[in-house]
Design an enzyme around this catalytic site. Structure first.
Site, PDB file in Angstrom:
ATOM      1  N   LYS A 112      -8.238   6.861   2.073  1.00 32.68           N
ATOM      2  CA  LYS A 112      -9.143   7.046   3.206  1.00 32.68           C
ATOM      3  C   LYS A 112     -10.490   7.639   2.769  1.00 32.68           C
ATOM      4  CE  LYS A 112      -5.945   6.218   6.560  1.00 32.68           C
ATOM      5  NZ  LYS A 112      -4.675   5.903   5.904  1.00 32.68           N
TER       6      LYS A 112
HETATM    7  C1  LIG Z   1      -3.683   4.914   6.137  1.00 31.06           C
HETATM    8  C2  LIG Z   1      -2.714   4.683   5.028  1.00 31.06           C
HETATM    9  C3  LIG Z   1      -2.077   3.432   4.850  1.00 31.06           C
HETATM   10  C4  LIG Z   1      -2.260   2.277   5.815  1.00 31.06           C
HETATM   11  O1  LIG Z   1      -3.552   1.738   5.760  1.00 31.06           O
HETATM   12  P1  LIG Z   1      -4.081   0.774   6.945  1.00 31.06           P
HETATM   13  O2  LIG Z   1      -5.499   0.529   6.634  1.00 31.06           O
HETATM   14  O3  LIG Z   1      -3.898   1.579   8.223  1.00 31.06           O
HETATM   15  O4  LIG Z   1      -3.243  -0.442   6.940  1.00 31.06           O
HETATM   16  C5  LIG Z   1      -1.257   3.269   3.751  1.00 31.06           C
HETATM   17  N1  LIG Z   1      -1.031   4.283   2.884  1.00 31.06           N
HETATM   18  C6  LIG Z   1      -1.612   5.502   3.032  1.00 31.06           C
HETATM   19  C7  LIG Z   1      -1.297   6.571   2.058  1.00 31.06           C
HETATM   20  C8  LIG Z   1      -2.471   5.750   4.097  1.00 31.06           C
HETATM   21  O5  LIG Z   1      -3.042   6.956   4.239  1.00 31.06           O
END
Ligand SMILES: *Cc1c(COP(=O)(O)O)cnc(C)c1O
Length: 464
Positions: A112
């Site tokens: 993120k």
């Molecule tokens: C947010 C997240 C995901 C999922 O990603 P999306 O873009 O919502 O599909 C997968 N793994 C981790 C560790 C995350 O923080």
């Protein structure tokens, strides 16, 4: 570059407007009116660029006139300077065919950060031009909250209210949110609530006249287009290192809200040769059922070792349905109304065939996840986190020509989920030094009862 809503009724916006808007006023999600294209020569010319420069090249067509190339370069330099690896998103090889793209070298240990470090700077840039403040309201199962708080802490004209379900995020995740002491950060632990309950409250805030009459409400989850745009970059980075654009790659993506893997679809639309995008889910497998059988129907959320993927309704799937289903906003609005009413819908033939051209899917249960985690550790000497393990499980199962490299996106650092990692491998991953004295810093958050009114009133009383 103009942006249009997937539901066809909201005004089209430029990049600066779409960044501050989040959700479209018709309930849809914004997408570029058409996809910018790179020729193979243009992609080849990106080989060897430092990540911030590559990021600026890939993003420039989406930004249009809203940022000059020089200004965009300054922002990407700044966004990625706090990453702990020079390559920002380094590739690690597991065996002849399998690779892992490490996206967790940012300040809060999950992918993120790659998008949110950039989004924080874009908020600051565009608000300083238009004036006014932005009040961000979000809900988190852990990773979005910590990455968003880190990205906006201390900014003058942005404040953030972040809801997390009390007792349902890990200690590391909670402390990464609650130990950030800046006047513009407001953490709310919602009692007796699941992530879905907290998310439902946030959606009500966006439509609550008593709130939106007074405050401009912004979004930091992946309904915000700028987040997806920033994620397109690392698909290019991986491809360029493994022979692109003169060689195709497959990607396996641990998926929840469908944001990360949709960025892969965008990269393919822009001309990056991609053989296959594998949507990897845990037992909360609505996307696997949708892509394999056309059945998009939400069940109850089952908690797993990969909480950031414990999602039943994947917001960004709407963007794919729009883009591969003929870009018919009126028809999609009708289809989504049916889904809202019934929590279920069937994909059209055009949507199914359009998705099948690039996407496949796989599902991992808790046993599969632990097994993939162990395989990476015992066979390859790599500690991975449970989300990444779900992606790796799907990558190892996929039928892909041995000449095509398969890249699993590593979405979190293993130390962020160290209990699950230790359980599967016997090895407890250490927290990296950049986390600092997380466990000795003081926490600050309010606990509120799980009613919408309590949360709304707290925001109204404390928003600037
Ligand atoms: C947010 C997240 C995901 C999922 O990603 P999306 O873009 O919502 O599909 C997968 N793994 C981790 C560790 C995350 O923080």
């Amino acid at each position: 570059m103009k942006y249009v809503s997937t539901r066809g009724q909201a005004p089209s916006l430029d990049f600066a407007e779409v960044t501050l808007a989040g959700l479209a006023s018709d309930g849809g999600l914004y997408l570029p009116q058409e996809w910018p294209q790179f020729s193979p020569e243009e992609i080849r010319a990106m080989r060897g660029l430092p990540y911030p420069e590559l990021a600026a090249r890939v993003m420039q067509p989406f930004v249009g006139d809203c940022l000059t190339p020089d200004r965009l370069r300054e922002l990407t330099e700044k966004a990625y300077e706090r990453f702990a690896h020079k390559a920002v998103t380094p590739l690690v090889q597991l065996n002849e065919q399998q690779w892992v793209l490490e996206l967790f070298h940012g300040p809060t240990l999950a992918f993120k950060d790659v998008a949110l470090q950039m989004l924080g700077l874009l908020f600051e840039e565009f608000l300083s031009r238009s004036g006014g403040n932005l009040t961000i309201v979000g809900a988190t199962s852990g990773d979005t909250g910590s990455a968003a708080i880190d990205a906006v802490a201390g900014l003058d004209n942005v404040e953030i209210f972040m809801l997390h379900p009390k007792g349902r995020v890990s200690d590391v995740q909670r402390r990464q949110m609650t130990t950030v002491r800046a006047p513009n950060i407001h953490n709310i632990a919602v009692e007796d609530a699941s992530f879905d309950d907290a998310q439902a409250m946030v959606k009500r805030i966006f439509a609550d006249e008593t709130v939106i009459a007074k405050h401009r409400i912004g979004a930091v989850n992946s309904i915000n287009w700028a987040r997806l745009m920033a994620q397109v970059v690392y698909y290019f980075a991986a491809s360029l290192q493994l022979g692109g654009p003169d060689r195709k790659l497959a990607f396996s993506v641990p998926t929840g809200n469908f944001g990360d893997v949709f960025a892969g679809h965008v990269a393919a639309r822009m001309g990056l040769p991609i053989e296959q995008l594998i949507v990897a889910t845990n037992v909360n497998d609505i996307l696997h059922r949708a892509l394999s059988a056309g059945d998009y129907s939400a069940g109850k959320v089952t908690p797993t070792a990969a909480p950031s993927m414990d999602i039943q309704v994947s917001s960004n799937f709407e963007r794919l349905l729009f883009d591969v289903g003929g870009r018919d906003g009126a028809a999609l609005a009708e289809q989504m109304r049916g889904f809202d009413a019934n929590k279920a819908m069937q994909l059209t033939n055009a949507q199914r065939e359009g998705a099948a051209a690039l996407f496949t899917s796989a599902r991992a249960d808790e046993h599969d996840t632990a097994q993939a985690l162990r395989w990476a550790y015992e066979q390859c000497g790599e500690l991975i986190d449970p989300h990444t393990a779900i992606g790796l499980h799907a990558a190892l199962q996929a039928e892909i020509d041995p000449s095509v490299p398969v890249v699993t996106l590593a979405t979190a650092h293993p130390s962020k989920f160290r209990d699950a990692v230790e359980q599967a491998t016997g090895c407890r991953p250490a927290l990296p030094a950049r986390i600092g004295d997380l466990f000795s810093r003081e926490e600050s958050y309010v606990s509120l009862s799980g009613t919408y009114e309590a949360v709304r009133d707290h925001i109204l009383e404390n928003a600037a």
